[in-house]
Enzyme design. Structure first.
Site, short mmCIF file in Angstrom:
data_model
loop_
_atom_site.label_atom_id
_atom_site.label_comp_id
_atom_site.label_asym_id
_atom_site.label_seq_id
_atom_site.Cartn_x
_atom_site.Cartn_y
_atom_site.Cartn_z
N GLY A 204 61.54 -56.62 79.65
CA GLY A 204 62.58 -56.64 78.58
C GLY A 204 62.83 -57.83 78.17
N PRO A 205 63.54 -58.21 77.09
CA PRO A 205 63.76 -59.59 76.43
C PRO A 205 64.67 -60.15 77.57
CG PRO A 205 64.37 -57.84 74.86
CD PRO A 205 63.98 -57.19 76.32
N PRO A 206 64.86 -61.41 77.33
CA PRO A 206 65.52 -62.32 78.32
C PRO A 206 67.01 -61.76 78.27
CG PRO A 206 64.12 -63.82 77.15
CD PRO A 206 64.05 -62.25 76.42
N THR A 208 68.78 -59.31 79.46
CA THR A 208 69.00 -57.79 79.25
C THR A 208 69.59 -57.16 80.74
OG1 THR A 208 66.52 -57.31 79.44
CG2 THR A 208 67.70 -57.38 77.14
N GLY A 209 69.31 -58.07 81.72
CA GLY A 209 69.73 -57.48 82.90
C GLY A 209 68.70 -57.01 84.04
N GLU A 427 75.72 -70.68 50.05
CA GLU A 427 76.44 -69.80 50.91
C GLU A 427 76.99 -68.67 50.09
OE1 GLU A 427 75.60 -69.77 53.86
OE2 GLU A 427 74.79 -71.66 54.06
N HIS A 430 74.34 -65.98 49.14
CA HIS A 430 74.00 -65.32 50.32
C HIS A 430 74.95 -63.86 50.34
CE1 HIS A 430 70.45 -67.29 51.92
NE2 HIS A 430 71.30 -68.38 52.37
N ASP A 502 65.49 -70.16 55.09
CA ASP A 502 65.55 -68.75 54.59
C ASP A 502 64.34 -68.45 54.18
OD1 ASP A 502 68.13 -68.52 54.79
OD2 ASP A 502 68.65 -69.67 52.71
#
EC number: 3.4.24.-
Length: 619
Positions: A204-206, A208-209, A427, A430, A502
């Protein structure tokens, strides 16, 4: 025994030995006498004998002087006439009774060897010290333990972590609960002929436990738990990695049933043969030993391997096959329910104000990992303490969320009026684009205060978690990202470098639409390029692309077409809503920050208040 560790102990022993030797070899040296005094005593006939040794003369007087001493040492100056000739002449003239020349005394052989032996001992101690440091310190008893495992064994930890401390990962806990149940009651499984998985890989991604789940398994199982990092196997010397793997499994077998947890296993388990240059890699030898220990000729009952990685794509296939890592548990990002559970866990011990609703907080934090949520609440607590408040309020949590996502605001940074206007319109573009084209996102804040690496930011959040994105939704993402550049062109008749990030995002989305998602009208349902998400140097470096140059040109044209069409639509939308764009920019220049509710009010009321001319930017 702790006092006998370290280089300091051996240095003290060596100094004591030198002091003792010096004490026992020291002699009672006679006092000194000047050369002129010697000549005076010779003329007075008070010198009995003279013994010359190079430039030092030992004399004995007939009559004592100075504390009844008769023996003295005289340093003969080098610039006087030959002392030997002078003393010989004095002997001939009966001024002295005896004169003799002696050779310097030779010290014992062991004394002459002391400097050499001392230097060798010092060099050995220095070598021991550096070896000890390179192997992680810990004292002299570890100096020669290169091949010993660095794994830490935990048994009956008082501050143990259980599944109650893990939230937002219900399915993952169910998978691992079987491991715990087998360790506690293996008979039930054995009677049914079932074989418990030998290894479980947490992917899993960093944040996540994954490591937290492994600690929870350790706390629930109540068996010895060995934990080690993948980078702890390979260090300074060749062959150490394989030796440490053997030692780790020997310890585990002695303490079976037990769990061995290898964190960041990709440090040692990466794909073999992927090194550049074709040379032998020490990691490969370590990996080979790990493969043998996990499922080789040896019996390895009662030892369960847990491992964690966020790069499963680079692991060796032999490591992932059934019989080694039988089960792969994917620990993904928590959904809204999982985030609420994680918030409940991490809010324990933190006084929350009455206006804080964890369900609302879970709704505005999509994409946050468990580590992100813990960091969010910690930042909110720090902001509350800084404000001298007793409870964490909704305002502090909201500010902490923006700080975690965007970085700390740099209010002290000085910006020119021209740069402020450019940032305000950028901004505002956006924010207006989000309101016009997106049905799934809501503007939370628009700011022209620099934060992190950005000169300003527009913070928005999705209304719900999404697993898939349609083509129209991806086009919306492109339009929103291009809103800043389009607003600059409309109001300035030129563009700035502020849209660089962007444009990078826009190009990535458009290229993925063509090459990964099959969303191109010309190319249809085809994907191009490598199947691997991330390049692994050595394995992927020599792989050629699977399409021709002509097809590459078509891909580039399709990407350009998607971006150009989206940009034209963005410009058209902002021109139609120029009143809203101008009004929002004016408010930003005045207040520097507009919250979500105020933005909604500006958007709804700007047209009613009438159009204002687009201001010309200076500079």
């Amino acid at each position: 025994m702790k006092y006998f560790k370290g280089i300091s102990f051996y240095i003290i022993i060596f100094i004591l030995i030198l002091v003792i030797i010096t004490f026992f070899t020291a002699t009672d040296n006679p006092p000194k006498m000047s050369y002129s005094e010697l000549l005076t005593e010779m003329k007075a006939g008070n010198v009995k004998s003279i013994g010359l040794q190079t430039d030092t003369a030992t004399i004995e007087l007939k009559k004592p002087k100075e504390n009844n001493r008769t023996k003295f040492v005289v340093i003969v100056p080098p610039d006087v006439t030959s002392a030997s000739e002078r003393f010989t002449a004095a002997l001939d003239n009966k001024l002295i009774e005896d004169f003799h020349v002696t050779q310097p005394p030779q010290p014992p052989w062991w004394v002459s060897m002391l400097p050499t032996v001392g230097l060798v001992i010092i060099l050995i101690l220095i070598w021991f010290f550096f070896i000890q440091q390179s192997q992680g310190g810990g004292g002299g008893n570890r100096v020669m333990s290169f091949g010993k495992s660095r794994a830490k064994m935990t048994v009956d930890d008082k501050k143990k972590i259980t599944f109650e401390n893990v939230a937002g990962a219900d399915e993952e806990k169910e998978e691992l609960a079987e491991i715990v149940e087998f360790l506690k009651a293996p008979k039930k499984f054995v009677e049914l002929g079932a074989r418990i998985p030998k290894g479980v890989l947490l992917v899993g991604p960093p944040g996540t436990g994954k490591t937290l789940l492994a600690k929870a398994v350790s706390g629930e199982a109540g068996v010895p738990f060995f934990s080690i990092s993948g980078s702890d196997f390979v260090e300074m010397f060749v062959g150490v990695g394989a030796s440490r793997v053997r030692d780790l499994f020997e310890q585990a077998k002695k303490n079976a049933p037990c769990i061995v947890f290898i964190d960041e296993i990709d440090a040692v388990g990466r794909h073999r043969g992927a090194g550049l240059g074709g040379g032998h890699d020490e990691r490969e030898q370590t990996l080979n030993q790990l493969l043998v220990e996990m499922d080789g000729f040896g019996i390895n009952e009662g030892v369960i391997i847990l491992a964690a990685t966020n790069r499963p794509d680079i692991l060796d296939p032999a490591l992932l096959r059934p019989g080694r890592f039988d089960r792969r548990v994917v620990v993904g990002l928590p959904d809204i329910k999982g985030r609420e559970q994680i918030l409940k866990v991490h809010s324990r011990g933190k006084p929350l104000a009455d206006d804080v609703r964890l369900d609302d907080l879970a709704r505005i934090t999509p994409g946050f990992t468990g580590a992100d949520i813990e960091n969010l609440l910690n930042e909110a607590a720090l902001l509350t303490a800084r404000a001298n408040k007793k409870k964490i309020g909704n305002e502090e949590i909201k500010e902490a969320a923006f700080k975690v996502m965007m970085g700390p605001e740099k209010k002290s940074r000085v910006m020119s009026e021209h740069d402020k206007k450019v940032t305000a319109y950028h901004e505002a573009g956006h924010a207006i684009a989000i309101k016009l084209v997106s049905s799934s996102q809501k503007v939370d804040r628009v700011s022209i205060i620099p934060a992190g690496m950005a000169g300003g930011y527009t913070a928005s959040r999705p209304q719900e978690d999404k697993s898939y994105h349609t083509r129209s939704q991806l086009i919306e993402e492109i339009i929103i990202a291009l809103g800043g550049r389009a607003a600059e062109e409309i109001t300035m008749d030129e563009v700035s470098t502020g849209a660089s990030s962007d444009l990078k995002k826009v190009n990535q989305i458009a290229r993925n639409m063509v090459t990964k998602y099959g969303m191109s009208e010309k190319l249809g349902n085809m994907i191009f390029g490598n199947d691997n998400d991330e390049v692994f140097i050595g394995r992927d470096l020599a792989q050629a692309r699977n399409y021709s140059d002509e097809l590459a040109a078509i891909i580039d044209n399709e990407v350009k077409s998607i971006i150009d069409n989206a940009y034209q639509k963005t410009v058209s939308l902002l021109r139609e809503n120029i009143v809203r764009l101008n009004k929002l920019a004016e408010v930003l220049l005045e207040k520097e920050k507009v919250e979500g509710a105020e933005f909604e009010e500006i958007f709804e009321n700007a047209v009613l208040e009438g159009s204002s001319q687009t201001p010309q930017l200076e500079g």
